[in-house]
Each structure stands twice: as structure tokens, then as C-alpha cells.
Design a protein around this motif. Sequence first.
Motif, mmCIF file in Angstrom:
data_model
loop_
_atom_site.group_PDB
_atom_site.id
_atom_site.type_symbol
_atom_site.label_atom_id
_atom_site.label_comp_id
_atom_site.label_asym_id
_atom_site.label_seq_id
_atom_site.Cartn_x
_atom_site.Cartn_y
_atom_site.Cartn_z
ATOM 1 N N ALA A 1 0.816 -1.222 0.000
ATOM 2 C CA ALA A 1 0.000 0.000 0.000
ATOM 3 C C ALA A 1 0.842 1.261 0.000
ATOM 4 C CB ALA A 1 -0.926 0.008 1.214
ATOM 5 N N PHE A 2 2.129 1.127 0.282
ATOM 6 C CA PHE A 2 3.003 2.293 0.409
ATOM 7 C C PHE A 2 3.149 3.050 -0.905
ATOM 8 C CE2 PHE A 2 7.197 4.290 0.196
ATOM 9 C CZ PHE A 2 7.221 5.033 1.358
ATOM 10 N N ALA A 3 3.270 2.341 -2.018
ATOM 11 C CA ALA A 3 3.612 2.964 -3.298
ATOM 12 C C ALA A 3 2.404 3.333 -4.146
ATOM 13 C CB ALA A 3 4.537 2.038 -4.097
ATOM 14 N N THR A 4 1.206 3.255 -3.590
ATOM 15 C CA THR A 4 0.028 3.657 -4.360
ATOM 16 C C THR A 4 -0.003 5.177 -4.502
ATOM 17 O OG1 THR A 4 -1.344 3.798 -2.380
ATOM 18 C CG2 THR A 4 -1.240 1.664 -3.497
ATOM 19 N N SER A 5 -0.694 5.650 -5.521
ATOM 20 C CA SER A 5 -0.748 7.091 -5.757
ATOM 21 C C SER A 5 -1.396 7.821 -4.584
ATOM 22 C CB SER A 5 -1.511 7.387 -7.053
ATOM 23 O OG SER A 5 -2.841 6.886 -6.972
ATOM 24 N N SER A 6 -2.421 7.233 -4.005
ATOM 25 C CA SER A 6 -3.085 7.884 -2.870
ATOM 26 C C SER A 6 -2.141 7.993 -1.677
ATOM 27 C CB SER A 6 -4.339 7.107 -2.474
ATOM 28 O OG SER A 6 -4.016 5.782 -2.090
ATOM 29 N N SER A 7 -1.332 6.956 -1.455
ATOM 30 C CA SER A 7 -0.379 6.988 -0.353
ATOM 31 C C SER A 7 0.707 8.030 -0.598
ATOM 32 C CB SER A 7 0.257 5.604 -0.171
ATOM 33 O OG SER A 7 1.243 5.638 0.843
ATOM 34 N N ILE A 8 1.189 8.120 -1.820
ATOM 35 C CA ILE A 8 2.234 9.093 -2.147
ATOM 36 C C ILE A 8 1.718 10.519 -1.966
ATOM 37 C CG2 ILE A 8 3.653 10.022 -4.026
ATOM 38 C CD1 ILE A 8 3.873 7.124 -5.064
ATOM 39 N N PHE A 9 0.511 10.785 -2.467
ATOM 40 C CA PHE A 9 -0.055 12.124 -2.300
ATOM 41 C C PHE A 9 -0.310 12.431 -0.827
ATOM 42 C CE2 PHE A 9 -1.708 12.032 -6.876
ATOM 43 C CZ PHE A 9 -0.713 12.896 -7.304
ATOM 44 N N SER A 10 -0.726 11.417 -0.074
ATOM 45 C CA SER A 10 -0.941 11.616 1.364
ATOM 46 C C SER A 10 0.366 11.957 2.063
ATOM 47 C CB SER A 10 -1.555 10.359 1.992
ATOM 48 O OG SER A 10 -2.855 10.134 1.499
ATOM 49 N N MET A 11 1.454 11.281 1.672
ATOM 50 C CA MET A 11 2.763 11.577 2.243
ATOM 51 C C MET A 11 3.168 13.011 1.961
ATOM 52 S SD MET A 11 5.382 8.381 1.831
ATOM 53 C CE MET A 11 5.056 8.064 0.096
ATOM 54 N N LEU A 12 3.017 13.413 0.710
ATOM 55 C CA LEU A 12 3.411 14.768 0.323
ATOM 56 C C LEU A 12 2.544 15.813 1.025
ATOM 57 C CD1 LEU A 12 4.043 14.243 -3.500
ATOM 58 C CD2 LEU A 12 5.749 14.493 -1.679
ATOM 59 N N ASP B 1 -6.547 23.072 2.990
ATOM 60 C CA ASP B 1 -5.941 21.758 3.206
ATOM 61 C C ASP B 1 -6.705 20.633 2.532
ATOM 62 O OD1 ASP B 1 -3.988 19.968 4.769
ATOM 63 O OD2 ASP B 1 -5.954 19.154 5.362
ATOM 64 N N ARG B 2 -8.013 20.781 2.401
ATOM 65 C CA ARG B 2 -8.840 19.664 1.938
ATOM 66 C C ARG B 2 -9.137 19.705 0.441
ATOM 67 N NH1 ARG B 2 -13.046 20.097 7.109
ATOM 68 N NH2 ARG B 2 -11.375 20.090 8.694
ATOM 69 N N GLY B 3 -8.790 20.804 -0.236
ATOM 70 C CA GLY B 3 -9.071 20.929 -1.651
ATOM 71 C C GLY B 3 -8.087 20.187 -2.531
ATOM 72 N N PHE B 4 -8.417 20.082 -3.818
ATOM 73 C CA PHE B 4 -7.585 19.383 -4.793
ATOM 74 C C PHE B 4 -7.459 20.223 -6.053
ATOM 75 C CE2 PHE B 4 -8.906 16.007 -2.033
ATOM 76 C CZ PHE B 4 -7.877 15.066 -2.072
ATOM 77 N N VAL B 5 -6.349 20.051 -6.737
ATOM 78 C CA VAL B 5 -6.180 20.559 -8.100
ATOM 79 C C VAL B 5 -6.033 19.320 -8.972
ATOM 80 C CG1 VAL B 5 -4.772 21.919 -9.681
ATOM 81 C CG2 VAL B 5 -5.094 22.684 -7.315
ATOM 82 N N GLY B 6 -7.130 18.905 -9.613
ATOM 83 C CA GLY B 6 -7.131 17.596 -10.263
ATOM 84 C C GLY B 6 -7.009 16.532 -9.193
ATOM 85 N N PRO B 7 -6.065 15.584 -9.366
ATOM 86 C CA PRO B 7 -5.889 14.551 -8.342
ATOM 87 C C PRO B 7 -4.921 14.955 -7.234
ATOM 88 C CG PRO B 7 -4.500 14.068 -10.216
ATOM 89 C CD PRO B 7 -5.255 15.323 -10.568
ATOM 90 N N ILE B 8 -4.339 16.146 -7.344
ATOM 91 C CA ILE B 8 -3.274 16.556 -6.428
ATOM 92 C C ILE B 8 -3.854 17.400 -5.296
ATOM 93 C CG2 ILE B 8 -1.039 17.703 -6.221
ATOM 94 C CD1 ILE B 8 -0.682 17.350 -9.228
#
Length: 342
Positions: free
Chosen positions: A40-51, A176-183
Motif C-alpha cells: 500500500a506504500f507505493a500507491t498514488s493515494s499513499s504518495i499524495f498523502s505523504m506529500l 488543506d482539503r481541496g484538490f487541483v485535479g488529483p493533487i
Amino acid sequence: MAGTTADTTALDRARDVIVKYGFIAVTIVLFIYFALTEPAFATSSSIFSMLKFVSVTAILGLGIMFTMVVGGLDLSIGSVAGLAVQMAALTMVFYNMTGMTAVGVVMLAGVLVGLINAFLIVVCKIPDLLATLGMMFVIQGAKLIPVSGQSVTSGMVLRDGSEAPGRFTEGFLQIDRGFVGPIPLPVVIMLVLVIASWFFLSRTKWGRVMYAIGANPEAARLAGVRVGFYRGLAYVISGLLASVGGMILVSRIGQGDVNAGASSLLEAVAVALVGRSVLGAGKPNAWGTLLGAVLIAIVLTGLTMKGFQYYHQDTAKGAVLILALIFSYTLSRKQIRYTSAT
């Protein structure tokens, strides 16, 4: 003798490679390790959460970076972020004003603290560490006075027994809770500030002058540079960046937490020091600071996924800081200045 010289040259080359690429290699190796052991570490959702998680630390690290560029260090940056949290909460909850008003108030507060730091350091000739240490304590106490040491929350009871009239607006919480596309929006803000900081320091006259001041303030002064102005500017920028980090933080937690920002200083210093070590730059830089934040995010997220308790995180962050110091001092054999010439 020839063999000894060749061995020394080989060691120097090996050291240079380690200094230049060591942190990048460590970051990649850790990412691969956690990705292989925790799917689960390398999923896109996890990476964006880390950032997203590390965006505040990265932004505060940029503020520390600017003061390091001119040969100083801002110890008040975590307190300024905490002040931003309280000011935003007071503006919206106590005084029932809009989120945009809160943004303006918070930014103004950050600039004001930066100007006070600049006055103490440039005009009063107080060493950077002592001036900003004093400001850190002043802010930590002053931000609690209007609320009698309480955290500010929607619906809280005021001193006169009435209920606070305002609340955190939905638009403000979207910081904090908004997005620009998936980011996530905090990641976008972080990247924009990193790019802007890199451009300012590396591609403008003002940035190059600030680096020259950090390297040799007396030589810069003799060359006609307004050393005091640029040193003061670095602290104003630091205060402004701290206020941006505080806005993201308060929109994340949704209340004026009295302890917000308390642990941010050491993390910001750590990522700024890592930035100095990346690619053998030997000086504070924006992209290296971002990598330092990413490295800390990888370590903390990986340890959390592996079931380590929260109290192991400080040990991990301390290890990253020590590693940065080894790269900065021991391997590179260069000195770094944390206090300015008076």
C-alpha cells in the motif's frame, strides 16, 4: 608515494560521489524497501498523502533555508506558524469574519514578526539565534493571552458566558482539503513555493546577493551591497512562509490548537540541512529542502505502516538530522555559518 597519492585521490572521489548522490540514493533505497515490503506504500493515494502530510514541514523548511542563505537561522519559525493558527481561528471564530480576511490577517502577522526579527538583528545588532529565540518565547506566550490558554473551537464559550459567534468557513478549510485535479492543494502550494524559491535564489540578482552575504558578509559590504536590507528581507520571507504553513495547518486541524507548530522547528531545520547536502551543493537550496521533506515523509509513513509506535518517529527524525550533519560537516569538509557577522 604514487600509490598513496592514487589511494587518496580515489578516496576523495568516493567521498565526493557520496556527498553528491548519497541522500538521493538513501531516499530511493528507502522508498523501494517500503514499497516492496508494504504494497500500500507505493500507491498514488499513499504518495499524495505523504506529500500532503509533509507540506507544512517543507514550507517551513524553505523559510529556514532563506535565513541560512544569509548566514542566520530563524528559531521563531515554528512559533510563527502556531501564531498563524491562532490568528486564523480568532479572526473567524471570535470575530466572525470571512476566510479571506483570515488569510490576510495571518499573512500580515507573519510579515510583522519577520520585520520585528529584522529590526532586532539588523538595527539592534542582536545575534540571529538570540533574537529569534527571544521572539519564539514572546510569541508562544502572547498567542495564548487572548484565549486564556485555551484552544479556539467553533461554538466555544467566551469569557462573558456567550458562545463564539463564528466558525471556520468551508472555503478556508479547502486550503488543506481541496484538490487541483488529483493533487491535494497543500502539495500544489508546496511545489509552487519551492519553484518560486529556487527561481528567486538561483535566477535573480537578489538571490545571488543573498548567497554572497551568507558566504562573506564583509566582502559583500565592501562591494557596496546593502547587507542589512537583504538579511532583513530573509527574515521577512521566513515569517511569510511560516504564516503560509500555519494556514495549511489550521485548515487541517480545524481549530486554533494552542500547541500547533510546537514541534515544527526541528523538522524544518532538519529538512533545510538535508537540502544543503543534496547534490553536494554545500549551500541551502530549495530542491534539496524538498527532498529532505520527502525523505522524512517516506521514513515516517513507512514506519507507521510497519506498526511502529508514534514515539519512534522522533528517533527517526533525529537520525535523518544527524545524517544530514554528517554529509554537511564530516564528508564535505565544509563549514556552515548559523550566525551572521555583527
